[in-house]
Enzyme design. Sequence first.
Site, PDB file in Angstrom:
ATOM      1  N   MET A 170     -78.998 -43.828-112.411  1.00  0.00           N
ATOM      2  CA  MET A 170     -78.630 -44.060-111.016  1.00  0.00           C
ATOM      3  C   MET A 170     -79.286 -45.342-110.500  1.00  0.00           C
ATOM      4  O   MET A 170     -78.679 -46.111-109.755  1.00  0.00           O
ATOM      5  CB  MET A 170     -79.039 -42.877-110.134  1.00  0.00           C
ATOM      6  CG  MET A 170     -78.573 -41.516-110.623  1.00  0.00           C
ATOM      7  SD  MET A 170     -76.783 -41.351-110.830  1.00  0.00           S
ATOM      8  CE  MET A 170     -76.624 -41.461-112.616  1.00  0.00           C
ATOM      9  N   ASP A 171     -80.537 -45.572-110.903  1.00  0.00           N
ATOM     10  CA  ASP A 171     -81.201 -46.831-110.553  1.00  0.00           C
ATOM     11  C   ASP A 171     -80.458 -48.013-111.152  1.00  0.00           C
ATOM     12  O   ASP A 171     -80.276 -49.054-110.496  1.00  0.00           O
ATOM     13  CB  ASP A 171     -82.640 -46.823-111.077  1.00  0.00           C
ATOM     14  CG  ASP A 171     -83.605 -46.102-110.151  1.00  0.00           C
ATOM     15  OD1 ASP A 171     -83.147 -45.229-109.397  1.00  0.00           O
ATOM     16  OD2 ASP A 171     -84.806 -46.409-110.203  1.00  0.00           O
ATOM     17  N   ILE A 172     -80.035 -47.879-112.397  1.00  0.00           N
ATOM     18  CA  ILE A 172     -79.367 -48.990-113.077  1.00  0.00           C
ATOM     19  C   ILE A 172     -78.012 -49.282-112.435  1.00  0.00           C
ATOM     20  O   ILE A 172     -77.648 -50.446-112.215  1.00  0.00           O
ATOM     21  CB  ILE A 172     -79.226 -48.670-114.579  1.00  0.00           C
ATOM     22  CG1 ILE A 172     -80.617 -48.611-115.227  1.00  0.00           C
ATOM     23  CG2 ILE A 172     -78.351 -49.692-115.286  1.00  0.00           C
ATOM     24  CD1 ILE A 172     -80.639 -48.013-116.606  1.00  0.00           C
ATOM     25  N   ALA A 175     -78.661 -51.022-109.194  1.00  0.00           N
ATOM     26  CA  ALA A 175     -79.027 -52.420-109.412  1.00  0.00           C
ATOM     27  C   ALA A 175     -77.797 -53.281-109.656  1.00  0.00           C
ATOM     28  O   ALA A 175     -77.688 -54.394-109.118  1.00  0.00           O
ATOM     29  CB  ALA A 175     -79.983 -52.523-110.602  1.00  0.00           C
TER      30      ALA A 175
END
Length: 372
Positions: A170-172, A175
């Site tokens: 989810m972070d990736i 980003a």
Amino acid sequence: MTQPIFKDMLVLELASVLAGPSVGQFFAELGARVLKVENAATHGDVTRSWKLKAEPADTDTSAYFCAANWGKASLALNLTEPEQLQQLYTLVAQADVVIASYKPGDAERLQVNYEVLQCINPRLIYGHITGYGPDDARAGYDAVVQAESGFMYLNGDPGGEPLKMPVALMDILTAHQLKEGLLVALLQRERTGQGQLVQVSLLQAAVSALANQATNYLVAGQEPQRMGSEHPNIVPYGSVYTCRCGGKLVLAIGDDRQFRKLCAILGAESIAIDPKYKTNYERVQHRQELNQMLHQLIAQQDRGPLLQQLHAQHVPVGAVYTIPEVFAQPQARQLLLQHPGSKPGLRQVAFRLQGQQELDLSPPPTYDNYLS
């Protein structure tokens, strides 16, 4: 070779953990000067302390921190101190991009929100990551968003428990969304001369990436369920098989022509012409019995020779590799960042621009390596 595309650009990174810092490293790899502004009150980015059991206690550049902090300088500031806040404002006046990951309300409390910084520098582009958008004060954590966006529910074996994915996907995804927004804002600034606020939340970035699983529900009315590595729309696609040698492979058969070639190589041409398996639509209807036959056929083969035959006929197939095996591949090794005396890092930029030279980046900064 041409000049780095973001030469002379200054990026201030007021973000921590993975999503924001990976955007900062993206700009560093393309030539920007990236200054990581760390919270002096908390001894910097929290991932400095996220260490594996095997890592020494006295390092502040953990393996996790090294995932997204190459090519940066570090500046520790306590923004609740007026003099240090003014030091940041001096940098903001020179900056092109700010990357922030504050909970809603925190940037305003610290006086580093877009409205304040835009008054200092009208050309500033401010990228802000939140967990759930500007109107929801909850902090965003990847594992929680994996659960709340449906990814965790879909990941796992039929009848098994939901599973978190082994990377902070989810972070990736967030980003990547922020990179796209910032690049659009930079293009718009070239046309208008004005900066802009770019906002992205972990939850919306995750939901937007549900792709065909979302439209299976929204368009076809079928609620997606856990299927292991199977694909709801294609068979055999994502299926994992074990060969005689014990090696595992995965098939990704996208059309009927590829299926016929697979069957021919396995010596089972009759399966390809059977009305129950001839088309992908029929294969989806008879998924379980087809998979049982394929498991039996592939179990009679050694992986290496079978892969060679399938590759020669352009049948989509791959070995299931361990991480060391991944980095034995030349394509993966091309993504390594190298610096004398440092362990390798991993590039954020996986594309290539014609005429652009890959830069030699400095390793992730230690916490005591800040600018004065």
